[in-house]
Write an enzyme that holds these catalytic residues in place. Structure first.
Site, short mmCIF file in Angstrom:
data_model
loop_
_atom_site.label_atom_id
_atom_site.label_comp_id
_atom_site.label_asym_id
_atom_site.label_seq_id
_atom_site.Cartn_x
_atom_site.Cartn_y
_atom_site.Cartn_z
N ASP A 160 0.85 -1.19 0.00
CA ASP A 160 0.00 0.00 0.00
C ASP A 160 0.89 1.25 0.00
OD1 ASP A 160 -2.42 1.40 0.21
OD2 ASP A 160 -2.36 1.40 2.40
N THR B 36 -8.29 2.18 9.61
CA THR B 36 -8.70 2.77 10.89
C THR B 36 -9.82 2.00 11.58
OG1 THR B 36 -8.06 4.89 9.97
CG2 THR B 36 -9.41 4.97 11.94
P1 13P Z 1 -8.64 4.23 6.43
O1 13P Z 1 -7.68 4.16 7.57
O2 13P Z 1 -9.37 5.53 6.40
O3 13P Z 1 -9.55 3.06 6.36
O4 13P Z 1 -7.77 4.24 5.08
C1 13P Z 1 -7.03 3.09 4.74
C2 13P Z 1 -6.33 3.30 3.44
O5 13P Z 1 -6.83 3.92 2.53
C3 13P Z 1 -5.01 2.67 3.28
O6 13P Z 1 -4.45 2.96 2.04
#
Ligand code: 13P
Length: 282
Positions: A81, A230
């Site tokens: 990511d 999150t």
């Molecule tokens: P959130 O923490 O808002 O779910 O985002 C995760 C994300 O987009 C990781 O690339």
């Protein structure tokens, strides 16, 4: 064996559901996500962000994910990511990640194309698929101004050109979501999403899934991957605090704290798999 993320996402796009990509942090969180995906008979997408890579490195994470995939009854893919540097992306490819993200979303359009194209050429030669971001998904702690929206939301005509020029496999788009906890009411720009999905045929990706209402409306509009971090951390943090405050010191072990805390995220994982339509699609 880990499967190529492209296999999972092309099927999702064709059949009109999305697969949540869960940001994992270590072996325990990988095991928790895989377990719920198995119970739901859902394809399993796990991803590691920069903080996790810095803490544990791509080699350990890929090895753990590989064991998880070998034992799992559902397909498992491991994604990098927000790859920001050439070095981290190449390490992930070398260590067997199923796909990588090159995040050059804060560069100009031309520079984003150039950097993405470079990674696509290398990754494809190794059988690894690539996600890039066009437009820029910000953070939930800062409400976007009108000017930000005009500047950062993905423009459908750019999306078409970007995919043609880069040959990227999945495209992350900015359509009103943001990373982390929101301090404003998020609203997905469904009309923009529709226009983008009519101009490009690669699976679309939404970042900042946590706390966003209306995600279940996005798979028919071309969204095949929704990133979630999150919302997993909230129950895990709470559980750690609860265990530490309620148990006598001599009963506390690292396994007891961490395994139990991670398992507190299971209902959230299940809920995302179901609401995005991934349950039963393994
Ligand atoms: P959130 O923490 O808002 O779910 O985002 C995760 C994300 O987009 C990781 O690339």
């Amino acid at each position: 064996m880990l499967v190529n993320t492209k296999e999972i996402l092309d099927k999702a796009r064709k059949e009109g559901y999305a697969v949540p990509a869960f940001n994992i942090t270590d072996m325990q969180s990988i095991m928790t996500v895989v377990k719920v995906c198995e119970e739901e008979n859902a394809p399993c997408l796990i991803e590691a962000a920069e903080g996790t890579i810095k803490a544990y490195g791509t080699t350990y994470l890929a090895a753990i994910a590989e064991v998880a995939a070998r034992k799992a009854k559902v397909p498992v893919a491991l994604h990098l990511d927000h790859g920001k540097t050439f070095e981290i992306i190449i390490q992930a490819i070398r260590d067997g990640f199923s796909s990588v993200m090159i995040d050059a979303s804060q560069e100009s359009f031309d520079e984003n194309v150039r950097l993405t194209r470079q990674i696509v050429d290398i990754a494809h030669a190794c059988g690894v698929s690539v996600e890039a971001e066009l437009g820029h998904v910000g953070v939930g702690s800062q409400a976007p101004t009108q000017e930000d929206m005009e500047k950062y939301l993905t423009k459908p005509e750019d999306a078409k050109r970007f995919v043609e020029l880069t040959n990227v496999d999945f495209l992350a788009v900015a359509v009103g979501t943001a990373h982390g906890l929101y301090t404003f009411e998020p609203k997905i720009d469904l009309e923009r999403l529709k226009q983008i999905s009519e101009t490009v045929d690669v699976p679309l990706v939404i970042h900042g899934g946590s706390g966003t209402p209306g995600l279940e409306q996005t798979p028919p509009l071309g969204v095949s991957k929704v990133n979630v971090f999150t919302d997993l951390q909230i129950p895990i943090r709470k559980k750690v605090k609860e265990i530490i405050e309620s148990e006598p010191l001599e009963r506390l072990t690292a396994v007891r704290i961490w395994k139990t805390a991670n398992e507190a995220a299971e209902p959230v994982i299940r809920d995302y798999l179901r609401k995005l339509g991934a349950s039963g699609k393994a």
